[in-house]
Design an enzyme around this catalytic site. Structure first.
Site, PDB file in Angstrom:
ATOM      1  N   ASP A 109      -1.966 -13.634 -40.786  1.00  0.00           N
ATOM      2  CA  ASP A 109      -2.274 -14.854 -40.020  1.00  0.00           C
ATOM      3  C   ASP A 109      -1.098 -15.247 -39.128  1.00  0.00           C
ATOM      4  O   ASP A 109       0.035 -14.798 -39.337  1.00  0.00           O
ATOM      5  CB  ASP A 109      -2.596 -15.981 -41.026  1.00  0.00           C
ATOM      6  CG  ASP A 109      -3.620 -16.962 -40.471  1.00  0.00           C
ATOM      7  OD1 ASP A 109      -3.758 -17.041 -39.243  1.00  0.00           O
ATOM      8  OD2 ASP A 109      -4.267 -17.648 -41.273  1.00  0.00           O
ATOM      9  N   ASP A 115     -12.358 -19.781 -37.196  1.00  0.00           N
ATOM     10  CA  ASP A 115     -12.417 -20.527 -38.462  1.00  0.00           C
ATOM     11  C   ASP A 115     -13.753 -21.245 -38.601  1.00  0.00           C
ATOM     12  O   ASP A 115     -14.041 -21.829 -39.645  1.00  0.00           O
ATOM     13  CB  ASP A 115     -11.288 -21.564 -38.518  1.00  0.00           C
ATOM     14  CG  ASP A 115      -9.976 -20.942 -38.961  1.00  0.00           C
ATOM     15  OD1 ASP A 115      -9.988 -19.764 -39.352  1.00  0.00           O
ATOM     16  OD2 ASP A 115      -8.954 -21.630 -38.912  1.00  0.00           O
TER      17      ASP A 115
END
Ligand code: GLA
Length: 711
Positions: free
Chosen positions: A454, A519
């Protein structure tokens, strides 16, 4: 077509890859004579050149400056130059002349040009992938003087794209709303988008499609261009005052970021470009084929992409091993094949304010380490994956307390926090070895098949402590760290995530195997996000998860059939609290995963055909290369004003082939056609197929199988 002066790159002859690019090296500088549909054998470069002759226009130079592969002010070119630089404030506007041209084969061309007065050399490399027709192009500049050369710009080769194509599609977006397509008129003058986020960015994806009003998914001309780079970029199209059109993409260099010493070189990121005259579908199929044949690693080539379960939206930072074990059991019973432990597993990581940088398991939460959970997952038949965010550090961490000078940001500026974190300066050798060691230790101490890598903030302070701009170096240091990890752990798969889809490009994809697209797991938002994504990237790398009943980002409640039916067209996963599923949702999810696995080989290898639909619907299908099988999806987004929706015309089928149609999803859906119907591809593509009455936000998935008269 080949002569010493003209160099053609051609794709192999196929319906998909059918383009040709010709570089004219007959003059002082190399320039693109032609790029478009493959020409006939009777066409010669001289003919094209003759057709390019333009009159002397009033109030202009007698001879128009060429649009060379790096257009230059030194040649009198008045559009945007492909190169800008100076030596100690003296503008070096080169006028490069061809030195050598080497064409090793019909697909690769290397041209060296030089400005001997200014001591600057350019090397342009162009290649065309024969299977997909995708062009890969780079520019390398070398400082051949004995004084420093400061670069302000050095774009990948500039490609001529006819100004008659007067529309452009750009990709905008934001966190949880990536890859939003915007279709606008292509203006006279410069249209340019600049990204200074320090990562590929949610807002300015480095890609453009140039087309005209009449082009659709299934027909018309389109040029697609994408810069494979995960740092700052500038992408632009220009229609010059004289009517000629170009597209130019390159790294956005900050002041003083690249200073070439004597003999030093700079290589631009690779520009990937395709041409289609079969609409946007043809273009995306080329990009997909290119990724699959030229870039995808063997690691994932020979292995079905495992269905994921990801812990993030189920537990966030609240890790409790017993609960995670239970989630693993539930996930396995649904059909998941890999369990990903997301953020929250390492020392002091109770929320997003602490712990980043300290890559050791939190023994307060996991007294026996991660081993029991990993073993449990394995005993359930699942692989284990782990989340990390190596480029970052929280000020509240052991790492930062020990090395406050390891972060980016000039001493003279106050540090800017985003998500409570700072960015490590990856180009510092100590940082590289700290990260490499930490990751090596994790991977050798645990059986981890997958890292979700990430990167959760933009680089707002893109310089080192002394003020030297660093995004170029940071991006290369990231690539090199990834390359080292890949080399040491060849079976490891890595996902590129940056607050969802903030780092998706063909640069990072050389080192990673899957991307987290957004997301936002809201299935309806996902349709638009995944459509934009699909313009350049294939389904096999597109992370798609079935989210909670009530979406965590949008708060919208969406039927499980739709949530599952959207996610099963990518690299599928589930990301929800499985304990909160009701019985119907559970069994629906189970069947969706079975369906996904049945069609996974097709979804992850077939050709994507997005269909032209009215605004109230969204439809696409994946068709096998030999056309014998297909899987189509149709979602009703909103109510239609007619009693029944319009029929949809399928695409990509073989006109003469006979197909049977099976309604696959929802599992209790009435067949959309009588089961025994045998229908020709031509009828399905030209007449179309009537869609059933659906409630808004519901979808139907149906398969097509080739049939012969005897079966
Ligand atoms: C980012 C990712 C999410 C999740 C969180 C964890 O936002 O996009 O999927 O991993 O970080 O902090």
């Amino acid at each position: 077509m080949q002569s010493q002066s003209y160099h053609a790159l051609s794709s192999a002859d196929s319906q998909l890859a059918n383009s040709q690019l010709i570089v004219d090296c007959s003059g002082a500088s190399p320039n693109l004579l032609y790029w478009g549909a493959k020409l006939s054998d009777t066409t010669t470069a001289d003919m094209l050149k003759a057709l390019n002759i333009r009159q002397e226009a009033p109030s202009c130079c007698a001879e128009e400056a060429p649009i060379s592969l790096s257009p230059m002010h030194g040649t009198g070119f008045l559009g945007q130059s492909g190169f800008r630089g100076h030596r100690a404030g003296l503008y070096k506007a080169p006028d490069c002349r061809i030195e050598t041209v080497s064409q090793v084969n019909p697909q690769q061309l290397l041209i060296v040009t030089q400005d001997r007065a200014n001591n600057i050399r350019f090397t342009h490399r162009l290649a065309m992938d024969p299977h997909s027709g995708i062009v890969q192009a780079t520019t390398e500049v070398t400082n051949t003087a004995d004084t420093e050369l400061t670069l302000d710009r050095c774009d990948a080769p500039s490609l001529k794209v006819p100004s008659t194509l007067n529309q452009l599609i750009s990709f905008e977006g934001c966190w949880a709303g990536e890859f939003q397509m915007q279709r606008n008129n292509r203006p006279t003058g410069i249209y340019s988008r600049e990204n200074i986020c320090g990562r590929t960015s949610h807002h300015n994806f480095p890609g453009l499609i140039i087309t005209d009003q009449s082009s659709t998914e299934t027909s018309g001309e389109a040029y697609g261009l994408h810069l494979g780079w995960s740092g700052n970029h500038r992408i632009s199209t220009e229609i010059l005052g004289d009517g000629r059109g170009t597209v130019q993409m390159g790294e956005l260099l900050l002041p003083g970021e690249i200073i070439l010493p004597a003999g030093g070189s700079y290589l631009s990121p690779t520009l990937y470009a395709g041409y289609s005259n079969t609409g946007f579908n043809g273009l995306s199929q080329q990009f997909h084929r290119y990724y699959r044949s030229a870039m995808r690693s063997q690691r994932t080539d020979n292995k079905p992409r495992p269905v994921h379960y990801n812990s993030w939206e189920a537990v966030y930072f609240d890790h409790q091993p017993a609960q995670l074990m239970q989630l693993a059991e539930e996930a396995a019973s649904l059909g998941a094949e890999r369990f990903i432990l997301d953020d929250g597993w390492f020392r002091q990581r109770h929320d997003d304010s602490t712990g980043l940088g300290d890559w050791v398991v939190d023994s307060a939460v996991y007294p026996q380490g991660l081993h029991p959970l990993i073993e449990h997952c394995e005993s359930l038949g699942m692989e284990f994956g782990l989340w990390i965010e190596p480029e970052m550090v929280n000020p509240d961490s052991e790492l930062f307390r020990a090395h406050p000078d390891w972060v980016l940001g000039a001493e003279s500026n106050q540090a800017i926090l985003a998500r409570n974190q700072l960015v490590l300066n990856l180009s510092l050798p100590d940082v590289q070895s700290y990260l490499l060691n930490s990751i090596q230790t994790l991977l050798t101490d645990h059986r981890i098949s997958y890292l979700k890598w990430d990167m959760n903030r933009d680089i707002h302070q893109p310089m080192d402590h002394h003020g030297k701009a660093m995004v170029h170096q940071q991006t290369h240091s990231l690539y090199s760290l990834l390359a080292k990890i890949r080399q040491q752990f060849p079976a490891l798969e890595i996902e590129s995530c940056a607050s969802g889809g903030g780092r998706v490009d063909l640069g990072i994809l050389q080192f990673t195997d899957r991307v987290w697209v957004s997301d936002n797991n809201d299935a309806l938002d996902r349709l638009a996000i995944q459509k934009g994504f699909s313009m350049f990237f294939p389904a096999d790398i597109m992370g798609t998860h079935v989210g909670a009943r009530k979406g965590h980002i949008t708060g919208r409640t969406i039927d499980i059939n739709t949530r599952a039916g959207v996610a099963l067209f990518g690299h599928m996963g589930v990301e929800a609290d499985l304990m909160a599923l009701d019985r119907a949702e559970r069994s629906c999810l189970q069947s969706a995963i079975v369906l996904h696995k049945r069609y996974r080989p097709l979804i992850h290898s077939g050709d994507l055909y997005r269909l032209d639909t009215p605004d109230y619907a969204h439809s696409f299908g994946i068709v096998a290369a030999n056309k014998s099988q297909a899987l189509f999806s149709y979602t009703l987004l909103t109510r239609h004003n007619s009693t029944l929706p319009q029929p949809i015309r399928l695409a990509g089928l073989e006109p003469d082939m006979m197909y049977t149609i099976n309604t696959e999803w929802p599992s209790d859906c009435d067949p959309i056609l009588p089961q025994q119907s045998r229908i020709s591809g031509a009828a399905l593509m030209n007449q179309g197929i009537q869609m059933p009455l659906l409630k808004p936000q519901m979808l139907v998935i149906f398969s097509l199988q080739k049939t012969t008269r005897d079966n």
